[in-house]
Scaffold this motif. Structure first.
Motif, PDB file in Angstrom:
ATOM      1  N   ASP A 157      41.334  61.427  22.335  1.00 45.71           N
ATOM      2  CA  ASP A 157      41.027  60.002  22.162  1.00 45.71           C
ATOM      3  C   ASP A 157      42.015  59.141  22.930  1.00 45.71           C
ATOM      4  O   ASP A 157      41.648  58.187  23.614  1.00 45.71           O
ATOM      5  CB  ASP A 157      41.103  59.620  20.675  1.00 45.71           C
ATOM      6  N   LEU A 158      43.283  59.509  22.785  1.00 46.03           N
ATOM      7  CA  LEU A 158      44.337  58.728  23.426  1.00 46.03           C
ATOM      8  C   LEU A 158      44.199  58.770  24.949  1.00 46.03           C
ATOM      9  O   LEU A 158      44.301  57.753  25.636  1.00 46.03           O
ATOM     10  CB  LEU A 158      45.692  59.307  22.997  1.00 46.03           C
ATOM     11  N   GLY A 159      43.928  59.965  25.459  1.00 42.91           N
ATOM     12  CA  GLY A 159      43.804  60.138  26.905  1.00 42.91           C
ATOM     13  C   GLY A 159      42.636  59.347  27.472  1.00 42.91           C
ATOM     14  O   GLY A 159      42.722  58.786  28.569  1.00 42.91           O
ATOM     15  N   GLU A 160      41.548  59.290  26.705  1.00 37.85           N
ATOM     16  CA  GLU A 160      40.378  58.558  27.164  1.00 37.85           C
ATOM     17  C   GLU A 160      40.659  57.059  27.181  1.00 37.85           C
ATOM     18  O   GLU A 160      40.276  56.348  28.103  1.00 37.85           O
ATOM     19  CB  GLU A 160      39.201  58.885  26.238  1.00 37.85           C
ATOM     20  N   LEU A 161      41.371  56.629  26.139  1.00 35.40           N
ATOM     21  CA  LEU A 161      41.758  55.219  26.057  1.00 35.40           C
ATOM     22  C   LEU A 161      42.626  54.831  27.257  1.00 35.40           C
ATOM     23  O   LEU A 161      42.439  53.774  27.870  1.00 35.40           O
ATOM     24  CB  LEU A 161      42.529  55.058  24.748  1.00 35.40           C
ATOM     25  N   VAL A 162      43.560  55.700  27.594  1.00 33.34           N
ATOM     26  CA  VAL A 162      44.456  55.444  28.720  1.00 33.34           C
ATOM     27  C   VAL A 162      43.665  55.376  30.031  1.00 33.34           C
ATOM     28  O   VAL A 162      43.841  54.458  30.831  1.00 33.34           O
ATOM     29  CB  VAL A 162      45.552  56.543  28.815  1.00 33.34           C
ATOM     30  N   LEU A 163      42.774  56.348  30.218  1.00 27.60           N
ATOM     31  CA  LEU A 163      41.968  56.366  31.447  1.00 27.60           C
ATOM     32  C   LEU A 163      41.134  55.093  31.585  1.00 27.60           C
ATOM     33  O   LEU A 163      41.106  54.479  32.651  1.00 27.60           O
ATOM     34  CB  LEU A 163      41.029  57.572  31.429  1.00 27.60           C
ATOM     35  N   ARG A 164      40.462  54.717  30.502  1.00 29.90           N
ATOM     36  CA  ARG A 164      39.595  53.544  30.564  1.00 29.90           C
ATOM     37  C   ARG A 164      40.402  52.288  30.867  1.00 29.90           C
ATOM     38  O   ARG A 164      40.055  51.493  31.736  1.00 29.90           O
ATOM     39  CB  ARG A 164      38.799  53.379  29.266  1.00 29.90           C
ATOM     40  N   GLU A 165      41.502  52.106  30.111  1.00 31.43           N
ATOM     41  CA  GLU A 165      42.380  50.943  30.290  1.00 31.43           C
ATOM     42  C   GLU A 165      42.897  50.881  31.725  1.00 31.43           C
ATOM     43  O   GLU A 165      42.888  49.832  32.365  1.00 31.43           O
ATOM     44  CB  GLU A 165      43.598  51.141  29.388  1.00 31.43           C
ATOM     45  N   ALA A 166      43.356  52.011  32.217  1.00 31.20           N
ATOM     46  CA  ALA A 166      43.930  52.070  33.573  1.00 31.20           C
ATOM     47  C   ALA A 166      42.867  51.714  34.612  1.00 31.20           C
ATOM     48  O   ALA A 166      43.140  50.972  35.555  1.00 31.20           O
ATOM     49  CB  ALA A 166      44.507  53.458  33.841  1.00 31.20           C
ATOM     50  N   CYS A 167      41.645  52.230  34.425  1.00 28.17           N
ATOM     51  CA  CYS A 167      40.568  51.936  35.379  1.00 28.17           C
ATOM     52  C   CYS A 167      40.191  50.462  35.359  1.00 28.17           C
ATOM     53  O   CYS A 167      39.951  49.859  36.408  1.00 28.17           O
ATOM     54  CB  CYS A 167      39.339  52.798  35.085  1.00 28.17           C
ATOM     55  N   LEU A 168      40.159  49.866  34.157  1.00 30.60           N
ATOM     56  CA  LEU A 168      39.825  48.443  34.068  1.00 30.60           C
ATOM     57  C   LEU A 168      40.855  47.605  34.828  1.00 30.60           C
ATOM     58  O   LEU A 168      40.512  46.666  35.548  1.00 30.60           O
ATOM     59  CB  LEU A 168      39.746  48.000  32.595  1.00 30.60           C
ATOM     60  N   HIS A 169      42.116  47.963  34.690  1.00 31.98           N
ATOM     61  CA  HIS A 169      43.157  47.236  35.427  1.00 31.98           C
ATOM     62  C   HIS A 169      43.060  47.499  36.926  1.00 31.98           C
ATOM     63  O   HIS A 169      43.281  46.601  37.732  1.00 31.98           O
ATOM     64  CB  HIS A 169      44.546  47.597  34.902  1.00 31.98           C
ATOM     65  N   ALA A 170      42.708  48.728  37.287  1.00 32.10           N
ATOM     66  CA  ALA A 170      42.581  49.056  38.715  1.00 32.10           C
ATOM     67  C   ALA A 170      41.506  48.179  39.362  1.00 32.10           C
ATOM     68  O   ALA A 170      41.672  47.700  40.486  1.00 32.10           O
ATOM     69  CB  ALA A 170      42.255  50.538  38.894  1.00 32.10           C
ATOM     70  N   VAL A 171      40.405  47.942  38.616  1.00 31.90           N
ATOM     71  CA  VAL A 171      39.331  47.084  39.124  1.00 31.90           C
ATOM     72  C   VAL A 171      39.865  45.672  39.361  1.00 31.90           C
ATOM     73  O   VAL A 171      39.634  45.058  40.410  1.00 31.90           O
ATOM     74  CB  VAL A 171      38.145  47.047  38.121  1.00 31.90           C
TER      75      VAL A 171
END
Ligand code: C2E
Ligand code: CA
Ligand code: CA
Ligand code: CA
Length: 278
Positions: free
Chosen positions: A88-102
């Motif tokens: 769960d934590l890893g998915e949250l990190v990936l999603r958050e990071a991708c949103l910022h990358a955009v």
């Protein structure tokens, strides 16, 4: 002597008990912490040393717990790994990071965000699908996303991993090997893996200027990586002397307190704007 040993054992087990109690408390606290929004990503700038250009940032997870205070990732990531919460934590990190990358890609096209992937997360059967789904859902350019895997994670099940890494490359994601030089490494394996970059562990950078062994290792890693057409990132760069050494040896990128510490996303947005006045 016998009774002393017994007292020592009792003390030891008491201490073990406390460690276990904190562990269990953190394990439960983590789930609540996510629900309460206590986890944040910080971002540490990464610089291209040849063109003196900002290339992106590494995302580093922080937990500001109401109950435990600030808990560091070196403590909570291993716990999350062992209890399975890392998914769960890893998915949250990936999603958050991708949103910022955009968001940052709009400010500065081509800027990358690097995400740390833990072993258990990488080994999960649907890891590839998860990455593909998050890339799709967030609309991130796959080339703006970099995944950092440690040497030991890549080395175990090497055969199987080559396929997974290949699939990630097909998606367009950038791959790097984290903490390079600390694990068991057969340098020979590097040529079989579809990776883009290696990160020299900061333990070699720390004494670069005073310890000739560390200097030799860093130098060897850089030249070997370059002959394999891999980029090299130095982490934990704290001083100008370290930076000079790395620039002299043609190290490609660097990050560390010398440039900037990890910072909240809003601050990194300001940082990007400061270095990319368009
Ligand atoms: P790492 O991937 O090796 O991350 C680099 C660590 O070095 C970070 O510690 C960073 O704050 C620290 N650092 C950066 N610049 C300097 C410097 O100039 N000098 C020194 N001495 N240290 C510097 P942090 O943030 O405490 O993270 C520790 C470890 O926790 C990371 O090591 C990584 O393995 C893990 N981690 C952090 N975030 C995540 C995450 O989202 N997922 C996973 N799986 N692991 C994470
Ligand atoms: Ca890392
Ligand atoms: Ca590292
Ligand atoms: Ca490290």
């Amino acid at each position: 002597a016998k009774s002393e040993g017994k007292a020592g054992y009792q003390f030891f087990s008491q201490e073990m008990n406390q460690v276990n109690m904190r562990r269990v408390a953190l394990e439960n606290g983590m789930r609540q912490g996510v629900a309460r929004g206590e986890f944040y990503l910080y971002f540490q700038p990464q610089w291209d040393l040849k063109n003196l250009r900002l290339t992106g940032a590494e995302a580093l997870l922080r937990w500001h717990s109401a109950e435990f205070g600030v808990v560091g990732p070196d403590e909570f990531i291993p716990i999350a790994e062992s209890c399975g919460f890392i998914f769960d934590l890893g998915e949250l990190v990936l999603r958050e990071a991708c949103l910022h990358a955009v968001e940052w890609d709009l400010l500065c096209p081509g800027l990358r965000v690097a995400v740390n992937i833990s072993g258990r997360q990488f080994r999960q059967h649907d890891f590839l699908q998860t990455v593909a789904r998050i890339v799709e859902e967030t609309g991130v350019r796959a080339s703006s996303l970099e995944l950092e895997l440690t040497e030991s994670v890549i080395m175990e099940r090497a055969e199987k991993n080559i396929h997974a890494l290949q699939a990630l490359k097909w998606m367009g994601v950038r791959l790097s090997i984290d903490d390079f030089g600390t694990g068991y490494s057969s340098l020979n394996y590097l040529k079989h893996f579809p990776i883009d970059a290696i990160k020299i562990d900061r333990s070699f950078i720390a004494d670069l200027v005073t310890d000739s062994d560390d200097a030799a290792i860093a130098e060897a890693i850089i030249s070997m990586a370059h002959s394999l057409k891999l980029k090299v990132i130095a982490e934990g760069v704290e001083s100008e002397a370290q930076l000079d050494f790395l620039v002299d040896r043609c190290c490609d990128e660097a990050q560390g307190f010398y440039f900037a510490p990890p910072m909240p996303a809003e601050d990194f947005t300001g940082y990007v704007k400061r270095f990319f006045a368009t």
